[in-house]
Design a protein around this motif. Structure first.
Motif, PDB file in Angstrom:
ATOM      1  N   UNK A 109      42.675  51.293  46.896  1.00 30.09           N
ATOM      2  CA  UNK A 109      44.027  50.736  46.774  1.00 30.09           C
ATOM      3  C   UNK A 109      44.112  49.366  47.447  1.00 30.09           C
ATOM      4  N   UNK A 110      43.566  49.254  48.663  1.00 28.37           N
ATOM      5  CA  UNK A 110      43.578  47.956  49.351  1.00 28.37           C
ATOM      6  C   UNK A 110      42.827  46.909  48.521  1.00 28.37           C
ATOM      7  N   UNK A 111      41.670  47.292  47.987  1.00 27.28           N
ATOM      8  CA  UNK A 111      40.865  46.353  47.210  1.00 27.28           C
ATOM      9  C   UNK A 111      41.604  45.910  45.946  1.00 27.28           C
ATOM     10  N   UNK A 112      42.304  46.835  45.299  1.00 25.31           N
ATOM     11  CA  UNK A 112      43.081  46.457  44.117  1.00 25.31           C
ATOM     12  C   UNK A 112      44.172  45.457  44.495  1.00 25.31           C
ATOM     13  N   UNK A 113      44.838  45.682  45.610  1.00 28.69           N
ATOM     14  CA  UNK A 113      45.876  44.747  46.033  1.00 28.69           C
ATOM     15  C   UNK A 113      45.312  43.369  46.332  1.00 28.69           C
ATOM     16  N   UNK A 114      44.178  43.332  47.043  1.00 28.72           N
ATOM     17  CA  UNK A 114      43.551  42.052  47.362  1.00 28.72           C
ATOM     18  C   UNK A 114      43.078  41.341  46.097  1.00 28.72           C
ATOM     19  N   UNK A 115      42.496  42.101  45.179  1.00 24.71           N
ATOM     20  CA  UNK A 115      42.040  41.527  43.912  1.00 24.71           C
ATOM     21  C   UNK A 115      43.206  40.980  43.102  1.00 24.71           C
ATOM     22  N   UNK A 116      44.314  41.700  43.094  1.00 25.19           N
ATOM     23  CA  UNK A 116      45.503  41.254  42.360  1.00 25.19           C
ATOM     24  C   UNK A 116      46.034  39.945  42.934  1.00 25.19           C
ATOM     25  N   UNK A 117      46.103  39.853  44.255  1.00 23.80           N
ATOM     26  CA  UNK A 117      46.597  38.625  44.888  1.00 23.80           C
ATOM     27  C   UNK A 117      45.649  37.461  44.628  1.00 23.80           C
ATOM     28  N   UNK A 118      44.362  37.710  44.667  1.00 25.19           N
ATOM     29  CA  UNK A 118      43.378  36.657  44.378  1.00 25.19           C
ATOM     30  C   UNK A 118      43.527  36.153  42.946  1.00 25.19           C
ATOM     31  N   UNK A 119      43.682  37.088  42.005  1.00 24.45           N
ATOM     32  CA  UNK A 119      43.831  36.701  40.598  1.00 24.45           C
ATOM     33  C   UNK A 119      45.094  35.872  40.400  1.00 24.45           C
ATOM     34  N   UNK A 120      46.181  36.270  41.068  1.00 24.43           N
ATOM     35  CA  UNK A 120      47.424  35.509  40.963  1.00 24.43           C
ATOM     36  C   UNK A 120      47.257  34.117  41.550  1.00 24.43           C
ATOM     37  N   UNK A 121      46.557  34.023  42.688  1.00 18.90           N
ATOM     38  CA  UNK A 121      46.340  32.721  43.319  1.00 18.90           C
ATOM     39  C   UNK A 121      45.538  31.802  42.405  1.00 18.90           C
ATOM     40  N   UNK A 122      44.536  32.342  41.740  1.00 19.18           N
ATOM     41  CA  UNK A 122      43.717  31.543  40.828  1.00 19.18           C
ATOM     42  C   UNK A 122      44.530  31.053  39.626  1.00 19.18           C
ATOM     43  N   UNK A 123      45.605  31.772  39.313  1.00 20.20           N
ATOM     44  CA  UNK A 123      46.452  31.394  38.182  1.00 20.20           C
ATOM     45  C   UNK A 123      47.614  30.505  38.606  1.00 20.20           C
ATOM     46  N   UNK A 124      47.605  30.049  39.856  1.00 20.72           N
ATOM     47  CA  UNK A 124      48.667  29.179  40.331  1.00 20.72           C
ATOM     48  C   UNK A 124      49.712  29.870  41.174  1.00 20.72           C
ATOM     49  N   UNK A 125      49.509  31.152  41.490  1.00 20.45           N
ATOM     50  CA  UNK A 125      50.431  31.864  42.362  1.00 20.45           C
ATOM     51  C   UNK A 125      51.336  32.828  41.619  1.00 20.45           C
ATOM     52  N   UNK A 126      51.955  33.713  42.378  1.00 20.25           N
ATOM     53  CA  UNK A 126      52.849  34.707  41.791  1.00 20.25           C
ATOM     54  C   UNK A 126      54.063  34.063  41.140  1.00 20.25           C
ATOM     55  N   UNK A 127      54.511  32.931  41.668  1.00 14.32           N
ATOM     56  CA  UNK A 127      55.666  32.266  41.066  1.00 14.32           C
ATOM     57  C   UNK A 127      55.349  31.825  39.640  1.00 14.32           C
ATOM     58  N   UNK A 128      54.131  31.315  39.433  1.00 16.47           N
ATOM     59  CA  UNK A 128      53.737  30.924  38.091  1.00 16.47           C
ATOM     60  C   UNK A 128      53.628  32.113  37.162  1.00 16.47           C
ATOM     61  N   UNK A 129      53.089  33.231  37.687  1.00 18.43           N
ATOM     62  CA  UNK A 129      53.010  34.438  36.860  1.00 18.43           C
ATOM     63  C   UNK A 129      54.400  34.989  36.561  1.00 18.43           C
ATOM     64  N   UNK A 130      55.326  34.830  37.504  1.00 15.91           N
ATOM     65  CA  UNK A 130      56.693  35.284  37.259  1.00 15.91           C
ATOM     66  C   UNK A 130      57.307  34.528  36.089  1.00 15.91           C
ATOM     67  N   UNK A 131      57.075  33.230  36.040  1.00 16.76           N
ATOM     68  CA  UNK A 131      57.579  32.442  34.914  1.00 16.76           C
ATOM     69  C   UNK A 131      56.921  32.886  33.616  1.00 16.76           C
TER      70      UNK A 131
END
Length: 450
Positions: free
Chosen positions: A56-78
């Motif tokens: 579970x921790x690894x999935x959370x870290x991987x998810x945050x890393x993927x979002x960061x590579x895509x420009x951040x969660x704010x960009x994914x929210x848009x």
């Protein structure tokens, strides 16, 4: 004032009670309503031999890393269609969720995702899965790491070719949990099983298969000294006979009766069901007409029973290049929102990269409608307060309950804060729950106990 004239004899109400006594009992037994406990927003399926207490921790870290590579969660929210005025709060809550509880429900898969292995290897995997689930429960109890509230296994189905293997895996897993899990020694109150234990029975086609599963649960309880009814299970809807049986009727209500209250949820299996109906691979989807028909049947069959529903998955994963990820994230967000709008509050996630759009979309769904729902709940609540003028909306009790259930779900999943709900509606958390679920029976076990 004179007494109004009536035509029915005074004894007729007593006669009606006697005539409807059986109906009243049937309705109370079969339609107890939702219990108001938390339903996970998703179920993550991972092959059992790949799961560890750190998954579970690894999935959370991987998810945050993927979002960061895509420009951040704010960009994914848009990208996910979250309105600009909602983004800041939705992003903040999603980031916190991915750090504190990235996976709500984790299924260690010993069925399709695990495949066919030598019996000795699957035996070992089933016992190891029990130890892993127990370790996660202990870790969650101690607050040591982000762990799922619900966890368990999916074992092979009760069709003839896999029946013996599936039952043996179930037996090994539950027996090891009770005898080797060590939950009581770790201070986890209960009967030796994790409070969020979930067992998943796939590819169900007939009532008899549910009866065998129910019998297996009862035998395990008796042998292991567990309370009667402690072992409950969810059913995966992946075959045509579960929608329309050989007799021309839908067998789901009979399955629920045969299980005697042990069924907690029905999960739609996107690809097995689509393939069973002959849908070409290119067109298999959660939004194909055959999928919508099956889920509508499921929805009607379990309405009022307290049995929960889950939508299925999309196999379009955001794992390729930047363009492929953006397209897959946009698709996932759209499908999550589509499910929520159709009152399917849970779905499957197959990869850590799907977690950002799962939470961004889910949280935006509840926050998007919160102000209007809160206004109507405040108006409804104030109707019983002397001296308060009539509001601009007059909801019926059934509508008020639906509004309260919507808001209550938002609180339970983390989209809304209990404090902001009370400030906006005048309803504390307990008052909100009582309005949402006024007929919740005391002592009825919750699905998984959370």
């Amino acid at each position: 004032m004179s007494t109004p004239a009536t035509s029915l004899p005074a004894s007729f109400a007593d006669l009606a009670d006697r005539l409807l006594e059986g109906t009243d009992a049937d309705l109370a037994r079969s339609y107890p309503g939702e219990d108001g406990s938390r339903q996970p927003v998703h179920t993550c399926y991972v092959p059992a031999d790949l799961v560890t207490p750190r998954t579970a921790r690894e999935w959370g870290e991987t998810a945050l890393d993927a979002a960061a590579q895509a420009g951040g969660l704010a960009g994914l929210a848009a990208l996910a269609g979250v309105e600009e005025h909602l983004r800041e709060e939705v992003v903040a809550r999603t980031e916190r969720k991915l750090r504190e509880e990235p996976v709500e429900d984790l299924r260690l898969d010993l069925e399709d995702g695990y495949g066919e292995r030598p019996d000795a290897e699957e035996d070992e995997a089933a016992v190891a899965a029990a130890r892993t689930v127990a370790a996660m429960a202990v870790s969650r109890h101690r607050g040591e790491a982000p762990q799922p509230a619900y966890a368990g296994i999916r074992f092979k189905c009760l069709e003839a070719p896999t029946r013996s293997r599936g039952l043996r895996t179930l037996d090994l897993f539950v027996t090891a949990l009770v005898r080797e899990g060590g939950l009581a020694a770790a201070g986890v109150a209960g009967d030796g099983l994790p409070p969020g234990l979930v067992l998943t029975l796939p590819k169900v086609s007939t009532v008899a298969q549910v009866q065998v599963m129910t019998e297996a649960c009862g035998t395990l309880e008796e042998t292991l000294g567990l309370p009667e009814g402690r072992l409950r299970f969810e059913i995966q809807m992946e075959t045509a006979p579960m929608v329309l049986g050989l007799d021309g009727a839908c067998p789901i209500p009979a399955m629920l009766r045969a299980a005697g209250g042990r069924v907690t949820a029905l999960h739609y299996g996107t690809y097995d069901y689509s393939a069973a109906l002959g849908v070409a691979a290119e067109f298999q989807s959660m939004e194909h007409p055959v999928a919508d028909h099956a889920k509508s049947v499921m929805q009607v069959a379990v309405a009022g029973t307290g049995v929960r529903l889950s939508d299925g998955s999309t196999n379009r994963l955001p794992v390729g290049d930047g363009r492929q990820r953006r397209e897959a994230w946009a698709l996932h967000a759209r499908l999550v929102r589509r499910s929520l709008e159709r009152a399917l509050y849970q779905g499957w996630d197959l990869h850590a990269h799907q977690l950002p759009t799962r939470y961004l979309t889910t949280y935006a769904f509840y926050r998007r409608s919160f102000d209007a729902a809160a206004h109507r709940l405040m108006a409804y609540h104030q109707r019983s307060v002397p001296g308060i003028e009539a509001a601009d909306v007059a909801d019926e009790p059934a509508t008020a309950r639906a509004l309260a259930r919507f808001v209550h779900r938002g609180v339970l999943c983390g989209a809304l804060g209990a404090d902001e709900v009370e400030a906006a509606t005048g309803l504390g958390e307990h008052d909100l729950r009582d309005l949402a679920h006024p007929t919740t029976a005391v002592g009825v076990p919750t699905p998984g106990g959370i």
